[in-house]
Design an enzyme around this catalytic site. Structure first.
Site, short mmCIF file in Angstrom:
data_model
loop_
_atom_site.label_atom_id
_atom_site.label_comp_id
_atom_site.label_asym_id
_atom_site.label_seq_id
_atom_site.Cartn_x
_atom_site.Cartn_y
_atom_site.Cartn_z
N LYS A 223 2.56 1.69 -4.34
CA LYS A 223 1.24 1.91 -3.59
C LYS A 223 0.10 1.20 -4.33
CE LYS A 223 -1.54 5.93 -2.60
NZ LYS A 223 -2.45 5.21 -2.29
N ASN B 152 6.62 -3.20 -4.20
CA ASN B 152 6.79 -1.96 -3.65
C ASN B 152 6.18 -0.78 -3.75
OD1 ASN B 152 7.86 -1.37 -6.01
ND2 ASN B 152 10.08 -0.91 -5.23
N GLU C 98 -1.30 -7.56 4.05
CA GLU C 98 -0.01 -7.49 4.39
C GLU C 98 0.45 -8.92 5.10
OE1 GLU C 98 2.25 -5.59 3.80
OE2 GLU C 98 0.98 -3.80 3.66
N PHE D 30 7.20 -1.31 14.05
CA PHE D 30 7.56 -1.88 12.97
C PHE D 30 8.35 -3.25 13.20
CE2 PHE D 30 7.41 2.66 11.67
CZ PHE D 30 6.34 2.67 10.83
N LYS E 272 -1.46 -1.93 -3.33
CA LYS E 272 -2.14 -3.18 -3.16
C LYS E 272 -3.22 -3.45 -1.89
CE LYS E 272 2.14 -3.63 -1.10
NZ LYS E 272 3.06 -2.45 -1.65
N THR E 273 -3.39 -2.69 -0.88
CA THR E 273 -4.44 -2.72 0.09
C THR E 273 -5.44 -2.05 -0.68
OG1 THR E 273 -3.00 -2.88 1.97
CG2 THR E 273 -5.11 -2.00 2.31
N THR E 274 -5.23 -1.19 -1.42
CA THR E 274 -6.45 -0.47 -1.98
C THR E 274 -7.09 -1.50 -3.31
OG1 THR E 274 -5.09 1.85 -1.77
CG2 THR E 274 -7.07 1.67 -3.55
N ARG F 183 -16.67 -4.62 -3.85
CA ARG F 183 -17.28 -5.06 -5.16
C ARG F 183 -17.98 -6.48 -4.59
NH1 ARG F 183 -13.58 -5.53 -9.82
NH2 ARG F 183 -14.17 -3.52 -10.25
N TRP G 38 11.06 -4.38 12.07
CA TRP G 38 12.45 -4.49 11.97
C TRP G 38 12.92 -3.88 13.82
CZ3 TRP G 38 9.79 -1.62 8.60
CH2 TRP G 38 9.90 -0.28 8.69
#
Length: 165
Positions: A10, A8, A97, A62, A12-14, A22, A64
């Site tokens: 910040k 949860n 994601e 979204f 993950k994508t970064t 790289r 949901w």
């Protein structure tokens, strides 16, 4: 090998996009699929300019807030994008994601398993997202959990251009 950046927090994508950069810097072929995103976040244009092939599966809502017709359209877009990505030659495949797309039934599990299998065939495959399926956790060679200890969003600060997207 299979890389899993999840949780949860910040980053993950970064982390995934940093690995993509790289790999590009070392002459590797990189393919990226972004699920549940529109493909316009700040890292996409530079990664494309550096040679990455990028596919997005934009959603207007979204998960949901989606009704069954929205989910069906999202499933079709996800299958199309991942199918196109798997047809490309790559050394590194980033499925941003993918965990959330799988959990919300927007990504077909059989197709994701097919993508993950490339990690056992001399390629790197990276998945990001919250709540990965147990089979993904078991299959991962690298598993990094990002945990939020503090985030400005909890204080009402909206996502900021250049930082969160």
């Amino acid at each position: 090998m299979l890389h899993l950046y999840w949780g949860n927090g910040k980053g993950k994508t970064t982390a995934a996009m940093g690995l993509a950069l790289r790999a590009l810097g070392h002459g590797r072929r990189v393919v990226i699929v972004q699920f549940l995103k529109d493909g316009t976040s700040g890292e996409i244009a530079p990664l494309r300019a550096a040679g990455a092939a990028v596919y997005a599966c934009p959603n207007a809502k979204f998960t949901w807030l989606m009704d069954e017709a929205d989910k069906a359209a999202a499933r079709e877009a996800s299958a199309r994008a991942l199918g196109q990505a798997l047809a490309e030659p790559f050394d590194l495949l980033v499925l941003d994601e993918a965990c959330a797309a799988l959990k919300s039934s927007i990504l077909d599990e059989a197709l994701l398993r097919r993508a993950v299998a490339f990690a056992k065939n001399g390629r790197e495959v990276v998945l990001t997202g919250r709540d990965p399926a147990p089979w993904l956790q078991d299959a991962a060679d690298y598993s990094t959990e990002m945990r939020a200890h503090r985030h400005p969003y909890a204080d009402g600060v909206a996502a900021r251009e250049g930082v969160e997207y």
